[in-house]
Write an enzyme that holds these catalytic residues in place. Structure first.
Site, short mmCIF file in Angstrom:
data_model
loop_
_atom_site.label_atom_id
_atom_site.label_comp_id
_atom_site.label_asym_id
_atom_site.label_seq_id
_atom_site.Cartn_x
_atom_site.Cartn_y
_atom_site.Cartn_z
N HIS A 66 0.86 -1.21 0.08
CA HIS A 66 0.05 0.12 0.03
C HIS A 66 0.93 1.14 0.07
O HIS A 66 1.89 1.13 0.81
CB HIS A 66 -1.00 0.07 1.24
CG HIS A 66 -1.76 -1.34 1.43
ND1 HIS A 66 -2.38 -1.42 2.42
CD2 HIS A 66 -2.25 -2.12 0.52
CE1 HIS A 66 -3.08 -2.53 2.27
NE2 HIS A 66 -3.16 -2.87 1.13
N TYR A 129 4.21 2.41 14.12
CA TYR A 129 4.14 3.31 12.79
C TYR A 129 3.74 4.88 13.46
O TYR A 129 2.91 4.98 14.35
CB TYR A 129 2.76 3.27 11.97
CG TYR A 129 2.69 1.59 11.59
CD1 TYR A 129 3.43 1.33 10.33
CD2 TYR A 129 1.87 0.56 12.45
CE1 TYR A 129 3.18 -0.28 9.94
CE2 TYR A 129 1.79 -0.50 11.74
CZ TYR A 129 2.67 -0.92 10.47
OH TYR A 129 2.20 -2.27 10.46
#
Length: 465
Positions: A66, A129
């Site tokens: 992605h 993240y």
């Protein structure tokens, strides 16, 4: 404590960070993100706004490729994973692949538009993240098939044996991927003499007129959709120096030059774009021989005070270039074009000789802007004018007459007081010396044009009315 190190990859902007780990019998510790150290090593100061943590219990869990619409700093809290990145951005590196094995000692900065995928190599792998935009279910992703033969990623665990979501199995191959367009650059004040040159100079820049975004209306700035915008260049300003001394003009000057700029700086903080803004020699009173970027602001006029207020607001934006300039000359009406027109019409002007400075050509100002953005020069304030000996307005007028084939002695030098005597309206105080020091911009590798060289070229290329 030792410092992290940064490795570049074949994908522009994709950076691998080797993180020192310090441990003893109790366990281990690492600085997962240390802004000062990491930006000092070349990582972008990307301004993360969200921290997410993901856990995969099995080895072989493989996430789809992605490319998200934000920058991302990925690290391993526990375990081990294989990472694969594919450049899905427009340009010559589209389709370029980088792979890397990740553990607690490794992190990766992933710029927006670069596809990223991770495959767990051991059980109970935990990812961290940091992203610089809030996750949204409406966010648009560009995706690539994990098994694409063109990029041929060497998965350690064959995809046939991996745990993959049904959705990730159906992503398109590289031949059917629409490349991610580069982030947008917006130019405010596109109709002005500087705005027009900026649009021609900055790749892919989109100009906005006042009707599209009125800087004097902070509510309009706050409501504007800055999605996908990486750079905003503000060439809009209220510049009627004398009119700013009136009641109505004072309001207009502060609305555009201070209040609107404050709203724009706030938007830069919220949306994380780089803000480029143009300042003026009028933020100083002109009593010094020359000025450097960090001299205290001391405006003598309403216009100068409104610009100084805007300058202070801009410095709040983490990513900003505040470009201070003077005596701007571009296509359209300005001092040089006016003098050339008077010379050709046989008019002998009176021009002040007690205000000293240097010209700045819009082409040079746009080139300096492009240089700062393209080279990633340190954010901050930069003086940008032409080089050469400072001159008075009267000396410049004489030079214009000379270069256009007219007698320079037709220009009558007068003092500012003599020139403004008998004025029917308010007259703003002008800086007597508008000489800006150019050392800082020159140290970035940019060489401003000599003002007499620039003046000659401008007059040769000028479109006569």
């Amino acid at each position: 404590m030792s410092d992290p190190t940064v490795r570049r990859t074949t994908i522009p902007g994709l950076l691998v960070v080797d993180l020192p780990i310090h441990g003893d019998a109790r366990g281990w510790f690492k600085e997962n993100w240390q802004r000062a150290k990491m930006t000092g090593l070349g990582l972008p100061d990307f301004g993360p706004v969200q921290h997410s943590v993901a856990h995969n219990g099995r080895a072989g869990v493989t996430r789809g490729i992605h490319a998200e619409p934000w920058d991302k700093f990925v690290s391993i809290v526990h375990g081990k994973a294989f990472g694969a990145w594919v450049d899905l951005r427009e340009g010559p590196t589209f389709g370029t692949v980088h792979t890397e094995e990740l553990d607690e000692r490794t992190a990766v900065f992933v710029p927006r538009g670069v596809g990223n995928s991770y495959q767990t190599l051991v059980e109970d792998t935990v990812y961290s993240y940091l992203v610089n935009d809030h996750w949204s279910p409406d966010a648009a992703y560009t995706m690539l098939n994990l098994a694409d033969d063109t990029v041929a990623i060497p998965w350690p665990i064959p995809l046939a044996d991996a745990e993959i979501s049904e959705k990730d199995k159906t992503h398109p191959t590289l031949a059917h991927v629409t490349p991610v367009a580069p982030p947008r650059t917006l130019v405010l004040g596109a109709g002005g003499q500087l705005g027009q040159v900026l649009i021609d100079t900055l790749p892919g820049a989109v100009g906005l007129s006042r009707d599209e975004l009125d800087l004097a209306d902070p509510a309009a700035v706050e409501a504007f959709d800055f999605t996908g915008v990486d750079v905003v260049v503000n060439a809009a300003a209220y510049t009627a120096v004398d009119a700013a001394e009136t009641e109505e003009g004072r309001r207009s000057a502060w609305a555009a030059n201070a209040n609107g700029v404050t709203a724009l700086a706030r938007a830069a903080v919220v949306h994380g774009f780089t803000l480029v803004h143009y300042s003026s020699d009028y933020v100083f009173d002109g009593t010094q021989d020359s000025y450097v970027e960090d001299d205290p602001l001391c405006a003598a006029s309403v216009y100068g005070a409104s610009k100084a207020a805007g300058d202070l607001a801009v410095t709040v934006a983490p990513r900003h270039y505040l470009i201070r300039t003077s005596w701007v000359v571009g296509q359209g009406k300005n001092f040089v074009s006016t003098m050339a027109d008077l010379a050709e019409r046989g008019v002998d002007p009176r021009v002040v000789d007690d205000q000293v400075g240097r010209l700045t050509f819009t082409t040079d100002l746009a080139a300096a802007t492009s240089h700062l953005l393209a080279t990633g020069a340190p954010y901050g304030t930069y003086d940008v004018t032409s080089t050469g000996d400072p001159t008075s307005w009267a000396d410049l007028a004489r030079k214009v007459f000379e270069l256009t084939g007219h007698d320079p002695d037709r220009v009558a030098p007068v003092t500012t007081q003599e020139y403004t005597a008998g004025a029917t309206g308010p007259v703003a105080p002008r800086p007597a010396r508008s000489v800006l020091d150019l050392t800082k911009i020159q140290e970035t590798g940019f060489a401003p044009v000599d003002q007499m060289t620039g003046l000659t070229a401008y007059l040769e290329g000028r479109t006569k009315p």
